[in-house]
Write a protein that holds these residues in place. Structure first.
Motif, PDB file in Angstrom:
ATOM      1  N   GLN A  29       0.838  -1.034  -0.561  1.00  0.00           N
ATOM      2  CA  GLN A  29      -0.033  -0.135   0.027  1.00  0.00           C
ATOM      3  C   GLN A  29       0.820   1.106  -0.380  1.00  0.00           C
ATOM      4  OE1 GLN A  29      -2.776   0.288   3.242  1.00  0.00           O
ATOM      5  NE2 GLN A  29      -3.559  -2.314   2.287  1.00  0.00           N
ATOM      6  N   GLY A  30       0.015   2.268  -0.347  1.00  0.00           N
ATOM      7  CA  GLY A  30       1.376   3.836   0.192  1.00  0.00           C
ATOM      8  C   GLY A  30       2.036   4.387  -1.584  1.00  0.00           C
ATOM      9  N   LEU A  31       0.971   3.284  -2.678  1.00  0.00           N
ATOM     10  CA  LEU A  31       1.593   3.827  -3.702  1.00  0.00           C
ATOM     11  C   LEU A  31       1.604   4.888  -4.271  1.00  0.00           C
ATOM     12  CD1 LEU A  31       1.154  -0.011  -5.796  1.00  0.00           C
ATOM     13  CD2 LEU A  31       3.422   1.171  -4.030  1.00  0.00           C
ATOM     14  N   ARG A  32       2.009   5.542  -5.455  1.00  0.00           N
ATOM     15  CA  ARG A  32       1.135   6.924  -5.157  1.00  0.00           C
ATOM     16  C   ARG A  32       0.430   6.883  -6.679  1.00  0.00           C
ATOM     17  NH1 ARG A  32       7.786   8.612  -6.015  1.00  0.00           N
ATOM     18  NH2 ARG A  32       7.242   8.252  -8.506  1.00  0.00           N
ATOM     19  N   ASP A  33      -0.079   7.650  -6.505  1.00  0.00           N
ATOM     20  CA  ASP A  33      -1.529   7.471  -7.404  1.00  0.00           C
ATOM     21  C   ASP A  33      -0.621   7.467  -9.489  1.00  0.00           C
ATOM     22  OD1 ASP A  33      -3.285   8.480  -5.735  1.00  0.00           O
ATOM     23  OD2 ASP A  33      -3.081  10.135  -5.830  1.00  0.00           O
ATOM     24  N   ASP A  34       0.721   7.939  -9.599  1.00  0.00           N
ATOM     25  CA  ASP A  34       0.889   7.856 -10.441  1.00  0.00           C
ATOM     26  C   ASP A  34       1.628   6.854 -10.786  1.00  0.00           C
ATOM     27  OD1 ASP A  34       3.363   7.916  -9.296  1.00  0.00           O
ATOM     28  OD2 ASP A  34       4.365   9.368 -10.149  1.00  0.00           O
ATOM     29  N   GLY A  35       0.997   5.377 -10.003  1.00  0.00           N
ATOM     30  CA  GLY A  35       1.550   4.351  -9.931  1.00  0.00           C
ATOM     31  C   GLY A  35       2.846   3.517  -9.786  1.00  0.00           C
ATOM     32  N   HIS A  36       3.880   5.513  -9.568  1.00  0.00           N
ATOM     33  CA  HIS A  36       5.335   4.544 -10.206  1.00  0.00           C
ATOM     34  C   HIS A  36       5.674   4.370  -8.409  1.00  0.00           C
ATOM     35  CE1 HIS A  36       4.990   6.541 -13.416  1.00  0.00           C
ATOM     36  NE2 HIS A  36       5.406   6.022 -14.145  1.00  0.00           N
ATOM     37  N   GLY A  37       5.110   4.267  -7.610  1.00  0.00           N
ATOM     38  CA  GLY A  37       5.776   4.298  -6.543  1.00  0.00           C
ATOM     39  C   GLY A  37       6.573   2.095  -5.717  1.00  0.00           C
ATOM     40  N   VAL A  38       7.570   2.620  -5.378  1.00  0.00           N
ATOM     41  CA  VAL A  38       7.768   1.212  -5.411  1.00  0.00           C
ATOM     42  C   VAL A  38       8.388   0.389  -3.873  1.00  0.00           C
ATOM     43  CG1 VAL A  38      11.198   0.791  -5.769  1.00  0.00           C
ATOM     44  CG2 VAL A  38       9.592   2.504  -7.441  1.00  0.00           C
ATOM     45  N   ILE A  39       8.236  -0.413  -3.716  1.00  0.00           N
ATOM     46  CA  ILE A  39       7.977  -1.437  -2.605  1.00  0.00           C
ATOM     47  C   ILE A  39      10.046  -1.586  -2.919  1.00  0.00           C
ATOM     48  CG2 ILE A  39       7.282  -3.304  -1.623  1.00  0.00           C
ATOM     49  CD1 ILE A  39       5.568  -0.791  -1.447  1.00  0.00           C
ATOM     50  N   ARG A  40      10.265  -1.888  -1.781  1.00  0.00           N
ATOM     51  CA  ARG A  40      11.871  -1.823  -2.308  1.00  0.00           C
ATOM     52  C   ARG A  40      11.733  -3.284  -0.906  1.00  0.00           C
ATOM     53  NH1 ARG A  40      14.101   3.633  -2.646  1.00  0.00           N
ATOM     54  NH2 ARG A  40      14.218   3.267  -5.265  1.00  0.00           N
ATOM     55  N   LEU A  41      12.178  -4.074  -1.317  1.00  0.00           N
ATOM     56  CA  LEU A  41      12.889  -5.556  -0.634  1.00  0.00           C
ATOM     57  C   LEU A  41      14.590  -5.445  -0.740  1.00  0.00           C
ATOM     58  CD1 LEU A  41      10.601  -8.304  -1.687  1.00  0.00           C
ATOM     59  CD2 LEU A  41       9.783  -5.976  -0.308  1.00  0.00           C
ATOM     60  N   PHE A  42      14.989  -5.997   0.134  1.00  0.00           N
ATOM     61  CA  PHE A  42      16.217  -5.742   1.260  1.00  0.00           C
ATOM     62  C   PHE A  42      17.128  -7.034   2.367  1.00  0.00           C
ATOM     63  CE2 PHE A  42      20.192  -4.118   3.712  1.00  0.00           C
ATOM     64  CZ  PHE A  42      21.167  -4.454   3.124  1.00  0.00           C
ATOM     65  N   ASP A  43      18.245  -7.762   1.490  1.00  0.00           N
ATOM     66  CA  ASP A  43      18.192  -8.635   3.224  1.00  0.00           C
ATOM     67  C   ASP A  43      20.262  -8.340   2.485  1.00  0.00           C
ATOM     68  OD1 ASP A  43      19.298 -11.433   3.747  1.00  0.00           O
ATOM     69  OD2 ASP A  43      17.764 -12.265   2.119  1.00  0.00           O
ATOM     70  N   PRO A  44      20.325  -8.439   4.195  1.00  0.00           N
ATOM     71  CA  PRO A  44      21.745  -8.196   4.251  1.00  0.00           C
ATOM     72  C   PRO A  44      22.976  -9.140   4.047  1.00  0.00           C
ATOM     73  CG  PRO A  44      20.900  -8.503   6.105  1.00  0.00           C
ATOM     74  CD  PRO A  44      19.554  -8.246   4.849  1.00  0.00           C
ATOM     75  N   CYS A  45      21.773 -10.069   4.113  1.00  0.00           N
ATOM     76  CA  CYS A  45      23.630 -11.449   3.956  1.00  0.00           C
ATOM     77  C   CYS A  45      21.895 -12.436   2.737  1.00  0.00           C
ATOM     78  CB  CYS A  45      22.213 -12.721   6.008  1.00  0.00           C
ATOM     79  SG  CYS A  45      23.862 -11.245   6.287  1.00  0.00           S
ATOM     80  N   ALA A  46      22.123 -11.832   1.780  1.00  0.00           N
ATOM     81  CA  ALA A  46      21.232 -12.153   0.404  1.00  0.00           C
ATOM     82  C   ALA A  46      20.833 -13.709   0.246  1.00  0.00           C
ATOM     83  CB  ALA A  46      21.600 -11.825  -0.433  1.00  0.00           C
ATOM     84  N   GLY A  47      22.800 -14.802   0.442  1.00  0.00           N
ATOM     85  CA  GLY A  47      23.095 -15.778   0.185  1.00  0.00           C
ATOM     86  C   GLY A  47      22.962 -15.401  -1.746  1.00  0.00           C
ATOM     87  N   ASP A  48      21.841 -16.629  -2.353  1.00  0.00           N
ATOM     88  CA  ASP A  48      22.225 -16.577  -3.295  1.00  0.00           C
ATOM     89  C   ASP A  48      20.728 -15.924  -4.002  1.00  0.00           C
ATOM     90  OD1 ASP A  48      19.946 -18.203  -2.794  1.00  0.00           O
ATOM     91  OD2 ASP A  48      20.230 -20.159  -3.628  1.00  0.00           O
ATOM     92  N   GLY A  49      20.035 -15.354  -3.560  1.00  0.00           N
ATOM     93  CA  GLY A  49      18.885 -13.975  -3.508  1.00  0.00           C
ATOM     94  C   GLY A  49      18.091 -14.678  -4.014  1.00  0.00           C
ATOM     95  N   ALA A  50      17.945 -16.091  -3.969  1.00  0.00           N
ATOM     96  CA  ALA A  50      16.335 -16.841  -3.931  1.00  0.00           C
ATOM     97  C   ALA A  50      15.292 -16.567  -3.155  1.00  0.00           C
ATOM     98  CB  ALA A  50      16.462 -18.915  -4.175  1.00  0.00           C
ATOM     99  N   ALA A  51      16.161 -16.305  -1.490  1.00  0.00           N
ATOM    100  CA  ALA A  51      14.753 -16.121  -0.815  1.00  0.00           C
ATOM    101  C   ALA A  51      14.660 -14.520  -1.491  1.00  0.00           C
ATOM    102  CB  ALA A  51      15.162 -16.290   0.744  1.00  0.00           C
ATOM    103  N   LEU A  52      14.527 -13.641  -1.353  1.00  0.00           N
ATOM    104  CA  LEU A  52      14.289 -12.692  -1.466  1.00  0.00           C
ATOM    105  C   LEU A  52      13.333 -12.623  -2.985  1.00  0.00           C
ATOM    106  CD1 LEU A  52      14.281  -9.620  -0.095  1.00  0.00           C
ATOM    107  CD2 LEU A  52      16.192  -9.052  -1.667  1.00  0.00           C
ATOM    108  N   ALA A  53      13.839 -12.538  -3.773  1.00  0.00           N
ATOM    109  CA  ALA A  53      13.901 -13.077  -5.032  1.00  0.00           C
ATOM    110  C   ALA A  53      11.737 -13.692  -4.774  1.00  0.00           C
ATOM    111  CB  ALA A  53      14.087 -13.717  -6.095  1.00  0.00           C
TER     112      ALA A  53
END
Length: 272
Positions: A29-53
């Protein structure tokens, strides 16, 4: 930490069952009306990235524009994460610079370290992640049972979900999820999982900081040896100019800093 984990920098993949249970909790939620709001996800110990992806795909399927950022210390896993995530730094998370209040959700499955007390690696990684969350940002901790009381006592979050990972290789591992708050909240009952809202970030991709904050001597030497440096100010040294006032140490420092070079590194820019 089990012996095999030392060989993997303490890496243990996040259980797929836990990821599936997490994915259904989040509503963007909280996305801008123009549809360009971004939900950013972060993993400081990402491993192979599979979990965050996996989480990114689940959240994007709910109508959000999602960006993923990860840090991984092991070279092979960092390369694999680079194929799955938008931005990946190969290096130690403690040597990175990330924009504050830029991440909607952070998932942290840190290396287990029951030595060092409050300065242990696992607690340090979790604490360092917190400033990167937006107001109302969400953190999902994948931690051993012994850290639950610490999280409740030390971290200011409204805890909304707590359940076991169902990982047979880590029987005492839990997932604890909450949103930033002004005070400490008690932990929910084990097995509870309430819906959680993800808020978009106001920081644009153009203004986003995500890079290595400093280099080791070996990394610096390698960067200097492999990066072509332009002598942008070589003409300035061709002439000798009269100094009107004797240079003091502060003047010399400013002069040298002004003629520093800028290296373009895979993880960002660094002045040397």
């Amino acid at each position: 930490m089990r012996p095999e984990h030392y060989l993997n920098y303490g890496y243990t993949p996040t259980c797929q069952a836990a990821l599936e249970r997490l994915a259904v909790l989040f509503s963007p939620q909280g996305l801008r009306d123009d549809g360009h709001g971004v939900i950013r996800l972060f993993d400081p110990c990402a491993g192979d990235g599979a979990a965050l992806a996996y989480l990114a795909d689940a959240i994007a399927a709910k109508g959000a524009t999602v960006e993923t950022y990860g840090v991984e210390i092991e070279e092979g896993r960092a390369a694999a994460a680079g194929d799955r995530l938008n931005s990946v730094i190969h290096g130690d998370f403690r040597r990175t610079a990330v924009s504050h209040r830029s991440m909607s959700l952070a998932i942290s499955n840190p290396p287990y370290d029951n030595t060092g007390g409050e300065q242990s690696q696992e607690k340090t990684i979790i604490r360092r992640t917190l400033p990167y969350l937006v107001d109302g940002g969400v953190i999902a901790l994948v931690i051993p049972e012994r850290l639950l009381a610490w999280a409740e006592r030390k971290l200011k979050f409204n805890w909304l979900a707590l359940f076991t990972t169902e990982d047979p290789n880590s029987p005492n591992q839990y997932v604890l999820v909450g949103q930033t708050a002004e005070e400490h909240y008690p932990l929910p009952e084990v097995g509870s999982a309430n819906p959680i809202t993800l808020h978009s970030t106001r920081i644009t991709s153009k203004n986003m900081i995500f890079r290595v904050s400093w280099l080791t001597e070996e990394e610096r030497a390698d960067a200097l040896a492999n990066t072509p440096l332009s002598l942008l100010y070589q003409d300035a040294f061709a002439k000798r100019q009269k100094v009107i006032h004797p240079l003091r140490p502060g003047h010399r420092a400013a002069y040298l800093a002004g003629y520093a070079a800028t290296l373009h590194l895979p993880q960002g820019y660094l002045r040397v």
